[in-house]
Design a protein around this motif. Structure first.
Motif, short mmCIF file in Angstrom:
data_model
loop_
_atom_site.label_atom_id
_atom_site.label_comp_id
_atom_site.label_asym_id
_atom_site.label_seq_id
_atom_site.Cartn_x
_atom_site.Cartn_y
_atom_site.Cartn_z
N ASN A 1 -27.92 31.35 -4.25
CA ASN A 1 -28.60 30.28 -4.99
C ASN A 1 -27.75 29.77 -6.15
O ASN A 1 -27.72 28.58 -6.45
N LEU A 2 -27.09 30.69 -6.82
CA LEU A 2 -26.22 30.28 -7.93
C LEU A 2 -25.03 29.46 -7.42
O LEU A 2 -24.66 28.44 -8.00
N ALA B 1 -26.25 26.08 -6.91
CA ALA B 1 -26.49 25.39 -8.18
C ALA B 1 -25.18 24.94 -8.81
O ALA B 1 -25.12 23.87 -9.43
N THR C 1 -31.87 31.15 -11.11
CA THR C 1 -31.42 30.86 -9.74
C THR C 1 -31.48 32.11 -8.87
O THR C 1 -31.95 32.07 -7.75
N GLU C 2 -31.03 33.23 -9.42
CA GLU C 2 -30.93 34.46 -8.64
C GLU C 2 -32.10 35.42 -8.87
O GLU C 2 -32.23 36.43 -8.18
#
Lengths: 462, 462
Positions: free
Chosen positions: B85-86, B89, B376-377
């Motif tokens: 996810n990071l 992003a 995000t994580e």
């Protein structure tokens, strides 16, 4: 060595299990203020329609959306661990397995439902979710889930917990959520309470009222409310716990456990571990299934099956459930997640049926069990989880007396790293038990008078 | 989906890696008060002989005892996670992998050494271990490990942390350890300090003195002292982190990472992730290796390589290391584990050699990185870990600018659930940076005057 059984991400269940499809007797409907069954459209201002559809679904298996699976994979499948050191300390022939739901970012099983709820709201175009939280487990789980989907999150946290547990608020803030003490000045419900009782410690009932009020009064219709337990869709999402555990037991050659245990407050953790094994029981398997609650809040063990509201302010529909009466005020035990007056209707019906056999344990006994656990198994359990541990230890001791090899499985609902004050008080001898006096129970049940009565429908199979 | 790479218990490394066997230039010895190299027997009253032997070993691979493996298996092998996810992003082509050491019962990498240390003491017939702790990570890890082996544990916790972080003491108590504020009235060292400075906040230097005094003054000789970082044997135990990570990367087809990152206080976490990859680098692999420290305590980035004591009271031998001077007082950053004036001699030598390239980051930048991470994580990092995260994000952004696919690996040294106050203060704008002024550094380094000087031996290969 075999301390844990792991699943790879591609072995994660792709569907949730809906026990409503398999109960021998159909569920009785929630009732509105007029005494008639609630219609789906009545709930539309509160929940998004895709969640309402799930709430009333009779499908046995419901697909987990791909995007939800992606997010769950951040910490799932969760490990199935075996308490080898504890078994040795007890000298029991029983195998004690536990499903570790403490590995989620929020530290409990709650994100299993928070993530799909945030997803469905996002799909429905919702931009903000409101909720209430008591001890803070659910509020932090929803804050985490909303961060993942870019949804605003507003949590009304019961004032006394807000003041006593500042770390939960900080967690929610880290994930970008707004957390306010309830009653607040931000809603009419809150202002009304504050006008009369400026020093109130707050209650879940008040916090629910505030969260629902904020959701339904958004003029743009882009806000909805979310609940962390009790409702059918929440229990559905939690069945991933038991579905994974089944696969994991099979990996180590165990076709079925002999005993399944879960602590039960609103019922979502218990349902999560137990419902998939109830399916086997319905199909003939010999499995004992124990929901465990505190003696101070003995909903399943001492209260009647009745129609009651989910909240003290009577804003929710009447639900058919075991209930101590909505005005029941639980004593201040540290297992904040087990202080609810009612119980999920689906869990209640499995108890009515005899599929599950409730048990209750005293707080001090649970802390003793938790300490023994921490000093043998290392991990520190949440006070709620310690109820399941107390029951597992009792069953392991029985197995020793009987000289029988048994497989005991329980759900480790969460870790206790945010709950260390309870441990400190216990070790300092400051805690006491609160067995519910008979007269207090009778008094509390008076609030049920005059309400419709459900039929305690029982197939007689168990 | 591939958020994590798991190893089964039977894939766990069976040996630790000792980098002392492979350094191109030999380590310079610790020196005693007389300026001569310390002999093993000088340390015998403080550490058990089996640990002293490990401290001076030149063997490349050292077997992990079976009983230690059994205990490590309670949480190991730890997951290698990918920050999918990071990465999205950031829009980076880099793959960010991190080794999650937060899954241990104590929540950090520290139990990797606490468990073998407790084991070796037990083997040597020791009944009680004393130690000091600053922020509490090491003290709680040792308390946990001692519970597993049935050894008494006494922790001297720096007074100011004892008062500010009561939850760490509660954790230690849950595991049965005794935790007292230092300076205490239980040792001569403590009483002396209290007589002069009754209101002192304490220091690691004082706490070390108390713990060592209690260990060496047991008339039965059944008490020893334990240290949680800096020494060779501690770093050795931590190499299991990097050894597992190597296997995990290979499982997903990554022969070697391009960048390896670890936050560095005393050096044990950094050594744990980095030393096994340094072996590859020594053998010719192209890997950038970054120890990361705070700008407020810039031991590796701005201090000299010198002989200095490990403690302010000069009770420890002189160690060849990067040091800000033993009287350096770190500003009150929240990354308590990164406030040490010195650095492990083995880590220091790898920096002298050019095998590792130190970096430093400001506190506020680290918290910003940690918030982006959490949103995000999901998982909330310890303030120490946020330094590695800040570096990983910087490298991922560089990879984006360069348009290069890179594999970044870092050690997630621990979770931040016990450190939420720092996050709250950051979000409220109450935190500041403390870049070390040049004149303060010069002043602090004066304490090194008159001490022997080590040779900054460098093979010139890197």
């Amino acid at each position: 060595m075999s301390f844990k059984v792991l699943l790879n991400e591609d072995e994660m269940p792709r569907q949730w299990y809906n026990i409503a499809a398999d109960l021998p007797t159909p569920m009785q409907p929630p009732l509105g203020p007029d005494g008639n069954p609630v219609k789906a459209e009545d709930l539309a201002p509160v929940f998004p329609m895709n969640i309402i559809e799930q709430e009333v679904s009779q499908e046995r298996w419901i697909d987990i959306p791909e995007e939800v699976l992606q997010k769950l994979c951040m910490w799932r499948p969760s490990p199935l661990r075996r308490a080898v050191n504890l078994e040795k300390a007890l000298g029991t022939p029983a195998k004690i397995y536990y499903k570790d739901e403490g590995v989620s970012p929020a530290g409990s099983h709650k994100p299993n439902s928070a993530v799909p709820q945030a997803y469905y709201n996002k799909q429905f175009g919702i931009e903000k979710i409101t909720t209430e939280t008591g001890a803070g487990q659910w509020g932090s789980a929803l804050a985490f889930a909303c961060a993942l989907f870019g949804i605003q999150c507003k949590v009304y946290m019961v004032r006394i917990s807000f003041d006593q547990k500042p770390f939960r608020k900080m967690m929610m803030n880290v994930w970008g959520a707004d957390c306010v003490a309830s009653p607040s000045t931000q809603t009419q419900a809150g202002r009304d309470v504050l006008a009369k009782h400026p020093d109130t410690p707050g209650s879940l009932g008040i916090a629910i009222s505030e969260a629902v009020e904020e959701a339904v009064s958004d003029p743009r219709g882009k806000t909805r409310y979310a609940l962390g337990s009790v409702l059918n869709h929440v229990l559905l999402h939690q069945t991933i716990i038991g579905l994974e555990a089944k696969k994991q037991l099979q990996k180590v050659g165990i076709g079925k456990p002999d005993i399944v245990i879960g602590c039960a407050g609103g019922g979502s953790n218990f349902a999560g571990i137990a419902f998939p094994f109830m399916l086997d029981k319905i199909n003939g398997a010999d499995i004992e299934i124990y929901p465990v609650e505190p003696t101070s809040c003995p909903t399943l063990t001492r209260a009647p099956f009745a129609y009651d509201h989910g909240d003290v302010a009577r804003m929710t529909p009447l639900l058919p459930m075991y209930t101590l009466g909505r005005e029941f005020v639980s004593p201040p035990i540290h297992a904040g997640g087990l202080r609810y007056h009612g119980m999920a209707p689906l869990v209640s019906q499995t108890v009515v049926e005899g599929l599950a056999t409730p048990k209750a344990f005293d707080q001090l006994h649970c802390y003793e069990s938790a300490l023994l656990w921490a000093r043998t198994e290392g991990f520190i359990p949440a006070p709620e989880t310690s109820h399941a541990i107390a029951c597992a230890i009792e069953e392991a001791k029985k197995a020793k007396e009987e000289g029988r090899e048994k497989t005991i499985l329980f759900s480790w609902s969460g870790h206790g790293l945010m709950d260390l004050v309870g441990y400190a008080k216990f070790m300092e001898g400051q805690l006491i038990d609160f067995p519910l006096p008979e007269e207090d129970l009778r008094e509390s049940l008076k609030s049920l008078e005059g309400l419709p009565k459900p039929v305690a429908a029982k197939s007689g199979k168990w």
